[in-house]
Design a protein around this motif. Structure first.
Motif, PDB file in Angstrom:
ATOM      1  N   SER A 153       3.703  -3.254   8.289  1.00  0.00           N
ATOM      2  CA  SER A 153       3.736  -4.719   8.094  1.00  0.00           C
ATOM      3  C   SER A 153       4.710  -5.424   7.848  1.00  0.00           C
ATOM      4  O   SER A 153       4.983  -6.672   8.414  1.00  0.00           O
ATOM      5  N   PRO A 186      -0.529 -10.424   9.493  1.00  0.00           N
ATOM      6  CA  PRO A 186       0.053  -8.794   8.292  1.00  0.00           C
ATOM      7  C   PRO A 186      -0.356  -8.786   7.084  1.00  0.00           C
ATOM      8  O   PRO A 186      -0.689  -9.174   6.173  1.00  0.00           O
ATOM      9  N   LEU A 187      -0.204  -7.481   6.169  1.00  0.00           N
ATOM     10  CA  LEU A 187      -1.135  -6.847   5.486  1.00  0.00           C
ATOM     11  C   LEU A 187      -0.456  -7.029   4.529  1.00  0.00           C
ATOM     12  O   LEU A 187      -0.880  -7.415   3.167  1.00  0.00           O
ATOM     13  N   GLN A 188       1.057  -7.267   4.412  1.00  0.00           N
ATOM     14  CA  GLN A 188       1.568  -8.290   3.567  1.00  0.00           C
ATOM     15  C   GLN A 188       1.125  -9.859   2.476  1.00  0.00           C
ATOM     16  O   GLN A 188       1.774  -9.787   1.665  1.00  0.00           O
ATOM     17  N   LEU A 195       0.573   1.074   5.404  1.00  0.00           N
ATOM     18  CA  LEU A 195      -0.280   0.337   5.684  1.00  0.00           C
ATOM     19  C   LEU A 195       1.335  -1.182   5.387  1.00  0.00           C
ATOM     20  O   LEU A 195       1.664  -1.510   6.332  1.00  0.00           O
ATOM     21  N   SER A 196       0.884  -1.047   4.144  1.00  0.00           N
ATOM     22  CA  SER A 196       2.183  -2.456   3.818  1.00  0.00           C
ATOM     23  C   SER A 196       2.986  -2.142   3.917  1.00  0.00           C
ATOM     24  O   SER A 196       4.062  -3.284   4.451  1.00  0.00           O
ATOM     25  N   THR A 218      -1.557 -10.547   3.182  1.00  0.00           N
ATOM     26  CA  THR A 218      -2.880 -10.380   2.455  1.00  0.00           C
ATOM     27  C   THR A 218      -3.297 -10.408   1.497  1.00  0.00           C
ATOM     28  O   THR A 218      -4.460 -11.072   0.445  1.00  0.00           O
ATOM     29  N   LEU A 227      -7.986  -1.245   9.128  1.00  0.00           N
ATOM     30  CA  LEU A 227      -6.680  -0.915   9.339  1.00  0.00           C
ATOM     31  C   LEU A 227      -6.522   0.697   9.886  1.00  0.00           C
ATOM     32  O   LEU A 227      -5.782   0.027  11.427  1.00  0.00           O
ATOM     33  N   ALA A 250       6.732  -7.528   9.655  1.00  0.00           N
ATOM     34  CA  ALA A 250       7.012  -9.201  10.075  1.00  0.00           C
ATOM     35  C   ALA A 250       8.412  -9.736  10.006  1.00  0.00           C
ATOM     36  O   ALA A 250       9.199 -10.482  10.801  1.00  0.00           O
ATOM     37  N   LYS A 271      -6.624  -6.734  16.627  1.00  0.00           N
ATOM     38  CA  LYS A 271      -7.158  -5.965  16.443  1.00  0.00           C
ATOM     39  C   LYS A 271      -9.065  -5.381  16.600  1.00  0.00           C
ATOM     40  O   LYS A 271      -9.570  -4.814  17.074  1.00  0.00           O
TER      41      LYS A 271
END
Length: 571
Positions: A87, A397-399, A83-84, A401, A144, A91, A163
């Protein structure tokens, strides 16, 4: 200087015992087999060809198995890493024309970050990512996963600006769901859950269900159920060397750091959950190095970013692994399976992968519930940090987070540090032992007062310490003994406060004596000239005996005040 040994020995030490070869061979087969459904599923989470999820269990896993400090660790692709990674690509604006080489660049950079952190012996950095932040991150990532698989689960791809709106749209179009696709996904979930409750199939339930459902869908001829062949080509064979795209480094460099942090924090618990069978303590820094080497090597053989996988390590240990052979054979067996059956992976229904991911997401959430309850019951600040991390995962974006979570950890740490610290008065009790009681606001005149400092180490808390020290107003002829045994270091801020307090005491006619001064602190005071200011005899260095330096300092203070020990306010 301690070095990080990254070269394993095959002569009966360092987790490579010949006697464990057979057990590693068996455990490796189970782990390699399990890597097929998980690898494909996680690659799909990142929005890339499932083939690269399979390749992530080969070279990267092999090199990490040879070099991590935790000999049982299986380093491979995980859901959070996938997931990261996805992301980071979104991005950075990485499009299909940049794939797959840009993907391998992220793997390379992730490995470099891991390797550098390990060589700098920064393994302890994972301790600064709190349980509350990781709980919020895992919960957000799990949600997610579910949202990202709604389309493959039902055959209807939801639309929406974020989401939550996608979830609303998905439920609003239940009538547009494909019946066969949904049935396959639901059946997958049910069968996996049942399989995990049966002792014989507990560990390999996902593999068994994937095979069974693939056969059922293939024989049933359900054309509406999409398969891996609809989105990717899976050849039978091993990955050839492919160079990363170095031109995209500026675009993905910062994001790769976030992927590395996620992977390292995830893998940090493996050494505790599965300690080395030899009893040796696994070095977190060496684990960093091993995972870094795995990623660097894997980046040139079409691997996604990898890190210590708790679930895959659990499969390996349950299969009997007792040394590095478990990880080595996991990679080798997966290679054999891909050589023989690689192309058969194209027949796997996407709904089956979606069902497996639904189960994985649910297990991640359930596994974190005890941590969430603990956070909620113990700290309001940590609860806020957990909730902010969770919510942010849904909207940014998960990055970013994970960086937000690290920032929250820093804020909580700073807040706790500046609130910590105690100033207590020390008095001798009737039994002759020292006892603690609240420190006086004002020093009594003509007497010896002893105070102790506890938990003062962070410079931001020093000004608050100055406010809590007893005032010397009207205390002429008194002496103050400050016990500093718990103060392991002192910086310029602390020295300035100490000197200013000494001047206040001196102006009021009060003598200051320091007791239990750590050698490092004494050295700092000497270099700053503070020892000369206070008087060398008034700085009593700590000894091995806990109260010896305190007793000497008190005797010194009584001498300076010309007061007998039994004349000074219960001293």
């Amino acid at each position: 200087m301690t070095t990080v040994n990254v070269v394993p020995s095959m002569r009966g030490i360092d987790g490579f015992e010949r006697s464990t070869l057979v057990s590693g061979l068996v455990a490796g087969f189970a782990t390699g087999l399990f890597s097929i459904p998980e690898g494909m599923a996680y690659a799909k989470l990142a929005g890339v060809n499932p083939l690269y999820g399979l390749y992530s269990g080969l070279v990267a896993t092999l090199f990490a198995a040879l070099s991590t400090g935790s000999v049982l660790m299986i380093s491979t692709l995980t859901s959070a890493i996938a997931l990261s990674t996805g992301s980071v690509m979104v991005a950075a604006g990485i499009g299909d024309e940049d794939l797959p080489n840009a993907l391998f660049t992220i793997t390379l950079l992730t490995g470099v970050v891991m390797l550098v952190l390990g060589l700098l012996r920064l393994g302890s950095m994972v301790n600064f990512v709190s349980n509350s932040v990781m709980t919020g991150f895992v919960a957000g990532a799990s949600l997610l996963i579910l949202i990202g698989e709604l389309g493959d689960f039902s055959g209807y791809d939801p639309e929406g600006g974020n989401k939550l709106t996608q979830v609303v749209d998905w439920f609003a179009h239940v009538g547009d769901w494909d019946g066969a696709t949904t049935a396959v996904a639901v059946a997958t979930i049910v069968l996996v859950v049942i399989g995990k409750r049966i002792r014989v199939t507990e560990k390999l339930a996902p593999v068994i269900v994937l095979i069974v459902m693939t056969v059922v869908v293939g024989l049933g001829g359900w054309a509406s159920v999409a398969t891996v062949a609809d989105i990717a080509t899976i050849p039978s064979g091993l990955p050839g060397p492919v160079a990363p795209d170095f031109s995209v480094i500026p675009l993905v460099a910062l994001g790769s750091i976030s992927v590395a942090v996620v992977a390292l924090v995830q893998g940090a618990g493996i050494s505790t959950a599965y300690p080395n069978p030899s009893g040796s303590t696994a070095s977190a820094s060496r684990d960093f190095v091993g995972q870094g080497i795995g990623n660097i090597a894997g980046s040139f053989f079409q691997s996604m970013s990898t890190g210590g996988s708790l679930s895959r390590t659990g499969i390996s240990v349950s299969g009997g692994a007792r040394s590095r052979w478990g990880g080595v054979f996991a990679a080798l067996w997966l290679g054999v399976l891909m050589l023989l059956l690689g192309s058969q992976a194209e027949k796997v229904p996407l709904a089956v992968i979606a069902g497996l991911l639904f189960v994985i997401a649910a297990e991640l959430v359930l596994g974190r519930l005890p941590s969430a309850r603990l956070v909620y019951s113990t700290s309001a600040t940590s609860t806020v940090a957990m909730l902010l991390t969770f919510v942010s995962a849904l909207f940014i974006p998960l990055q970013w987070t994970i960086f937000l979570g690290m920032g929250l950890c820093l804020v909580v740490y700073l807040a706790d540090s500046t609130r910590s610290g105690r100033v207590d008065e020390l008095v001798r009790g009737p039994d002759g032992y020292w006892q603690e009681r609240p420190a006086p606001d004002v020093l009594p005149p003509g007497q010896v007062t002893v105070i102790g400092l506890r938990d003062w180490g962070f410079f931001a808390g020093v000004p608050r310490l100055a406010q809590r020290l007893p005032r010397p107003d009207g205390a002429e002829g008194a002496a103050l003994v400050v016990r500093m045994r718990s103060v392991e270091s002192i910086r310029s801020t602390g020295i300035r406060v100490l000197e200013a307090y000494h001047r206040r005491l001196q102006d009021a006619g009060v003598t200051l004596v320091l007791a239990g001064v750590a050698p490092a602190v004494a050295q700092s005071l000497e270099k700053a000239g503070t020892t000369s200011t206070l008087g060398a005899d008034n700085v009593v260095v700590a000894t091995a005996s806990i109260t010896q330096s305190l007793d000497r300092a008190v005797e010194r203070a009584h001498t300076l005040t010309s007061a007998a020990p039994d004349e000074g306010a219960q001293h």
